[in-house]
Design an enzyme around this catalytic site. Structure first.
Site, PDB file in Angstrom:
ATOM      1  N   GLY A  38     -14.534 -10.132  40.818  1.00  0.00           N
ATOM      2  CA  GLY A  38     -14.318  -8.805  41.362  1.00  0.00           C
ATOM      3  C   GLY A  38     -12.892  -8.447  41.012  1.00  0.00           C
ATOM      4  O   GLY A  38     -12.009  -9.303  40.966  1.00  0.00           O
ATOM      5  N   ASN A  89     -22.455 -11.180  38.863  1.00  0.00           N
ATOM      6  CA  ASN A  89     -22.396 -10.341  37.667  1.00  0.00           C
ATOM      7  C   ASN A  89     -22.454 -11.231  36.433  1.00  0.00           C
ATOM      8  O   ASN A  89     -21.878 -12.322  36.416  1.00  0.00           O
ATOM      9  CB  ASN A  89     -21.117  -9.510  37.640  1.00  0.00           C
ATOM     10  CG  ASN A  89     -21.127  -8.413  38.691  1.00  0.00           C
ATOM     11  OD1 ASN A  89     -22.177  -8.044  39.213  1.00  0.00           O
ATOM     12  ND2 ASN A  89     -19.958  -7.896  39.010  1.00  0.00           N
ATOM     13  N   SER A 253     -12.933 -12.783  24.912  1.00  0.00           N
ATOM     14  CA  SER A 253     -13.670 -12.160  26.015  1.00  0.00           C
ATOM     15  C   SER A 253     -12.766 -11.134  26.670  1.00  0.00           C
ATOM     16  O   SER A 253     -11.606 -11.419  26.965  1.00  0.00           O
ATOM     17  CB  SER A 253     -14.097 -13.204  27.050  1.00  0.00           C
ATOM     18  OG  SER A 253     -14.614 -12.588  28.219  1.00  0.00           O
ATOM     19  N   ASP A 259      -7.788  -6.177  34.688  1.00  0.00           N
ATOM     20  CA  ASP A 259      -7.256  -6.707  35.952  1.00  0.00           C
ATOM     21  C   ASP A 259      -5.978  -7.495  35.703  1.00  0.00           C
ATOM     22  O   ASP A 259      -5.023  -7.423  36.485  1.00  0.00           O
ATOM     23  CB  ASP A 259      -8.295  -7.611  36.619  1.00  0.00           C
ATOM     24  CG  ASP A 259      -9.646  -6.940  36.753  1.00  0.00           C
ATOM     25  OD1 ASP A 259      -9.670  -5.708  36.959  1.00  0.00           O
ATOM     26  OD2 ASP A 259     -10.672  -7.630  36.634  1.00  0.00           O
ATOM     27  N   SER A 287      -3.513  -8.764  27.004  1.00  0.00           N
ATOM     28  CA  SER A 287      -3.799  -9.388  25.708  1.00  0.00           C
ATOM     29  C   SER A 287      -4.096 -10.872  25.866  1.00  0.00           C
ATOM     30  O   SER A 287      -5.011 -11.406  25.220  1.00  0.00           O
ATOM     31  CB  SER A 287      -2.603  -9.197  24.770  1.00  0.00           C
ATOM     32  OG  SER A 287      -2.351  -7.832  24.541  1.00  0.00           O
TER      33      SER A 287
END
Length: 321
Positions: A38, A89, A253, A259, A287
């Protein structure tokens, strides 16, 4: 202290494929990872790894495996007890870094749970440097819940950052008069929706991004950190506008990259950094996250600050700064 708020937490399960994802095909997974996540939880995890005092506030059953995993990760947290389990998720990553996300809606929060969550946030915010409100809202929450919390936090005296999308973001924008955050962190699509522009107008055009972000600052937002994926990020506040370009990386990924960028910005801010350096830290964090597998979040050792280049942006349109 940084308090993060995640009204719709999730177990983030990431699977990696050795080939491109093909609809209707059978795929063999190479790696699988699961992390307590989250958006606000991710911010708290990244800040904790950097040695900062962070607290993740979220709704969850006391015995939920999510809570156990969060404790094992060493992230301080405060839960509002609810009955339904935390959602899961799924993110699917391909070898070129393309990420496909399948997100569950989350458990419904009733009025009592929402009130308890709001009260907990306001209570925990006392003495905090920042409160970071992040992610989607669960079923049952009104679209303007973030706006209500921002307004309630005005009496506390902390700074407030918001990172959300879709209806909650538009509802917040409609309340900038009484609920303008100190920082919003949109991506290009979200910024376009806020400014009444198309995302295509903002692509590869820092002037257009600055103009769109400046329109939010003019409406009362303290600063806009617009993350632009591989193009870096733009920061706009009342004093100026800056563009930061990222170091060259191999994307593995993109889960948690935005975040992480927000965590980097907050980390630099509480250390007393000026705006260009806050932007530099944000892009270094984003990055670094994109270069890591699955839902892993960067530690300070993963950062390449020297590879992030920051320049002041002077728009061609007059009277924007």
């Amino acid at each position: 202290m940084i308090v993060t708020v995640t009204p719709n937490p999730s177990v983030d399960r990431t699977v990696s494929l050795p080939t491109a994802l093909t609809r209707g095909a059978v795929h063999r997974i190479t790696t699988v990872s699961s992390e307590p996540g989250g958006k606000g939880v991710n911010v708290a995890r990244a800040l904790t790894q950097a040695g900062l005092d962070a607290l993740a506030v979220l709704p969850a059953p006391p015995s939920d495996p999510f809570v156990t995993a969060l404790a094992a990760a060493g992230v301080p947290f405060a839960t509002v007890p609810v009955a339904a389990p935390v959602r899961t998720n799924l993110a699917i990553t391909e070898t070129d870094g393309t990420t496909t996300k399948l997100n569950e809606p989350g458990a419904t929060l009733d009025a009592a749970a929402l009130t308890a969550l709001t009260d907990t946030v306001v209570h925990r915010a006392a003495g905090a440097d920042w409160v970071v409100l992040s992610g989607s809202l669960p079923p049952g929450a009104p679209d303007d819940w973030y706006a209500d919390v921002v307004s309630a936090l005005r009496s506390v005296g902390c700074r407030v950052a918001v990172d959300t999308s879709d209806a909650p973001l538009l509802a917040l924008a409609g309340r900038f008069g009484d609920a303008a955050p100190d920082l919003v962190k949109p991506n290009s699509d979200e910024l376009a929706s806020l400014a009444g522009r198309s995302a295509a107008e903002l692509e590869d055009d820092p002037d257009a991004v600055v103009e769109a972000a400046r329109s939010l600052v003019n409406r009362g937002v303290g600063a806009v950190l617009a993350t632009l994926g591989s193009a870096g990020a733009v920061l706009v506040n009342a004093q100026g506008a800056w563009l930061a370009t990222p170091p060259p990386i191999t994307v593995r990924s993109t889960v948690g990259a935005g975040d992480s960028a927000l965590a980097g910005y907050v980390r630099a801010d509480v250390a007393g950094a000026e705006a260009p350096r806050r932007l530099q830290m944000a892009v270094a964090y984003g990055s670094a996250a994109a270069a890591l597998p699955g839902s892993a979040l960067p530690s300070p050792a993963d950062l390449d600050l020297s590879g992030v280049h920051v320049v002041s942006v002077i728009p061609t349109t007059p009277n924007l700064i």
